[in-house]
Design a protein around this motif. Structure first.
Motif, PDB file in Angstrom:
ATOM      1  N   PHE A 163       0.826  -1.210   0.000  1.00 47.77           N
ATOM      2  CA  PHE A 163       0.000   0.000   0.000  1.00 47.77           C
ATOM      3  C   PHE A 163       0.859   1.259   0.000  1.00 47.77           C
ATOM      4  O   PHE A 163       0.619   2.199  -0.769  1.00 47.77           O
ATOM      5  N   ILE A 164       1.863   1.297   0.863  1.00 51.67           N
ATOM      6  CA  ILE A 164       2.669   2.508   1.008  1.00 51.67           C
ATOM      7  C   ILE A 164       3.491   2.790  -0.251  1.00 51.67           C
ATOM      8  O   ILE A 164       3.478   3.898  -0.790  1.00 51.67           O
ATOM      9  N   ILE A 165       4.211   1.785  -0.739  1.00 49.23           N
ATOM     10  CA  ILE A 165       5.077   1.996  -1.902  1.00 49.23           C
ATOM     11  C   ILE A 165       4.260   2.263  -3.162  1.00 49.23           C
ATOM     12  O   ILE A 165       4.596   3.137  -3.966  1.00 49.23           O
ATOM     13  N   THR A 166       3.153   1.525  -3.330  1.00 47.33           N
ATOM     14  CA  THR A 166       2.300   1.763  -4.490  1.00 47.33           C
ATOM     15  C   THR A 166       1.716   3.170  -4.447  1.00 47.33           C
ATOM     16  O   THR A 166       1.647   3.862  -5.481  1.00 47.33           O
ATOM     17  N   GLY A 167       1.310   3.597  -3.260  1.00 53.03           N
ATOM     18  CA  GLY A 167       0.774   4.946  -3.122  1.00 53.03           C
ATOM     19  C   GLY A 167       1.791   5.998  -3.514  1.00 53.03           C
ATOM     20  O   GLY A 167       1.447   7.009  -4.155  1.00 53.03           O
ATOM     21  N   ILE A 168       3.053   5.770  -3.164  1.00 55.94           N
ATOM     22  CA  ILE A 168       4.105   6.747  -3.474  1.00 55.94           C
ATOM     23  C   ILE A 168       4.312   6.885  -4.978  1.00 55.94           C
ATOM     24  O   ILE A 168       4.317   7.992  -5.520  1.00 55.94           O
ATOM     25  N   PHE A 169       4.463   5.748  -5.687  1.00 55.95           N
ATOM     26  CA  PHE A 169       4.736   5.888  -7.121  1.00 55.95           C
ATOM     27  C   PHE A 169       3.471   6.157  -7.928  1.00 55.95           C
ATOM     28  O   PHE A 169       3.518   6.861  -8.939  1.00 55.95           O
ATOM     29  N   ALA A 170       2.327   5.648  -7.465  1.00 57.03           N
ATOM     30  CA  ALA A 170       1.080   5.934  -8.180  1.00 57.03           C
ATOM     31  C   ALA A 170       0.694   7.402  -8.012  1.00 57.03           C
ATOM     32  O   ALA A 170      -0.024   7.955  -8.851  1.00 57.03           O
ATOM     33  N   GLY A 171       1.180   8.027  -6.958  1.00 54.50           N
ATOM     34  CA  GLY A 171       0.906   9.438  -6.732  1.00 54.50           C
ATOM     35  C   GLY A 171       1.793  10.362  -7.538  1.00 54.50           C
ATOM     36  O   GLY A 171       1.671  11.584  -7.440  1.00 54.50           O
ATOM     37  N   GLY A 172       2.701   9.793  -8.309  1.00 58.81           N
ATOM     38  CA  GLY A 172       3.513  10.598  -9.209  1.00 58.81           C
ATOM     39  C   GLY A 172       4.941  10.836  -8.792  1.00 58.81           C
ATOM     40  O   GLY A 172       5.672  11.547  -9.479  1.00 58.81           O
ATOM     41  N   ALA A 173       5.373  10.230  -7.687  1.00 53.29           N
ATOM     42  CA  ALA A 173       6.755  10.433  -7.244  1.00 53.29           C
ATOM     43  C   ALA A 173       7.754   9.761  -8.187  1.00 53.29           C
ATOM     44  O   ALA A 173       8.908  10.185  -8.279  1.00 53.29           O
ATOM     45  N   ALA A 174       7.319   8.712  -8.875  1.00 50.84           N
ATOM     46  CA  ALA A 174       8.203   7.993  -9.800  1.00 50.84           C
ATOM     47  C   ALA A 174       7.352   7.265 -10.826  1.00 50.84           C
ATOM     48  O   ALA A 174       6.146   7.082 -10.640  1.00 50.84           O
ATOM     49  N   SER A 175       7.980   6.831 -11.897  1.00 52.33           N
ATOM     50  CA  SER A 175       7.268   6.079 -12.927  1.00 52.33           C
ATOM     51  C   SER A 175       6.954   4.677 -12.410  1.00 52.33           C
ATOM     52  O   SER A 175       7.562   4.199 -11.448  1.00 52.33           O
ATOM     53  N   TRP A 176       6.012   4.006 -13.080  1.00 55.14           N
ATOM     54  CA  TRP A 176       5.648   2.676 -12.609  1.00 55.14           C
ATOM     55  C   TRP A 176       6.789   1.667 -12.720  1.00 55.14           C
ATOM     56  O   TRP A 176       6.893   0.781 -11.857  1.00 55.14           O
ATOM     57  N   PRO A 177       7.698   1.728 -13.731  1.00 50.98           N
ATOM     58  CA  PRO A 177       8.814   0.779 -13.718  1.00 50.98           C
ATOM     59  C   PRO A 177       9.695   0.930 -12.469  1.00 50.98           C
ATOM     60  O   PRO A 177      10.143  -0.063 -11.894  1.00 50.98           O
ATOM     61  N   ILE A 178       9.935   2.173 -12.049  1.00 52.94           N
ATOM     62  CA  ILE A 178      10.717   2.388 -10.825  1.00 52.94           C
ATOM     63  C   ILE A 178       9.935   1.866  -9.626  1.00 52.94           C
ATOM     64  O   ILE A 178      10.494   1.234  -8.724  1.00 52.94           O
ATOM     65  N   GLY A 179       8.625   2.117  -9.618  1.00 50.44           N
ATOM     66  CA  GLY A 179       7.799   1.642  -8.515  1.00 50.44           C
ATOM     67  C   GLY A 179       7.801   0.127  -8.401  1.00 50.44           C
ATOM     68  O   GLY A 179       7.923  -0.426  -7.304  1.00 50.44           O
TER      69      GLY A 179
END
Length: 200
Positions: free
Chosen positions: A96-112
């Motif tokens: 939940f936490i990591i997905t929220g971070i990258f899905a929120g725009g902090a990084a692209s999905w490959p990085i996530g």
């Protein structure tokens, strides 16, 4: 270097909170459930751009996660069910936490995905060691406690000093670190367990 190894040494610090929890009737499973709920809120907050709220929820997740096992041991009810529940909740919290971070725009999905797989594989190998008879092993560079502290630091910096470095903010770069160090930690744990198996 993982903060997880210091858990046995912080009993004196958390004991007053454990005593209070017992006094007001909070159960270990109740704390585990609370850690699960705040991790969901953290993921939603990061996804919605509420980094400050996400950081607060991650901090609560860390506190509840540290207290549930301590309370169970203090009450003499620590067992396999509680341990199993704790690990399942921890993995979902990571998701939940990591997905929220990258899905929120902090990084692209490959990085996530790179970060998430690194985190999940390092955690998996830590417990899989027990399944093959070696015993749990949480050594290596990056443990769960380390990740939570780093998220709190990176999130705080993102709020206080907004901006990007080569296209990523602090949380975005943190996911890159999670990917690299997570997979490296998984490799370290694999090698440790493999060598232990060879000796038996």
């Amino acid at each position: 270097m993982t903060l997880d190894q210091f858990r046995p040494h912080v009993q004196g610090i958390v004991q007053p909170v454990v005593d209070l929890a017992r006094k007001i009737g909070i159960t270990p499973n109740g704390l585990s459930l609370a850690s699960f709920l705040v991790s969901i809120l953290a993921g939603i907050a990061f996804y919605a751009g509420g980094v400050a709220l996400g950081v607060v929820m991650v901090a609560f997740n860390a506190v509840f996660d540290a207290l549930d096992g301590a309370l169970a041991r203090d009450m003499g009810v620590a067992g396999l069910r509680g341990d199993f529940l704790d690990h399942v909740i921890d993995r979902y919290a990571d998701i939940f936490i990591i997905t929220g971070i990258f899905a929120g725009g902090a990084a692209s999905w490959p990085i996530g995905v790179f970060a998430l797989t690194g985190v999940l594989m390092s955690s998996y190998l830590g417990t899989q060691a027990q399944a093959v008879g070696v015993g749990r092993f949480y050594g290596g560079l990056l443990g769960r406690a380390d990740r939570l502290v780093l998220i709190i630091i990176a999130g705080t910096l993102t709020v206080l000093i907004p901006g990007e470095i080569y296209g990523l903010n602090y949380l975005g770069w943190l996911l890159v670190i999670f990917g690299v160090l997570g997979h490296y930690t998984a490799f370290q744990r694999f090698v440790h367990v493999w060598r232990r198996i060879e000796k038996e």
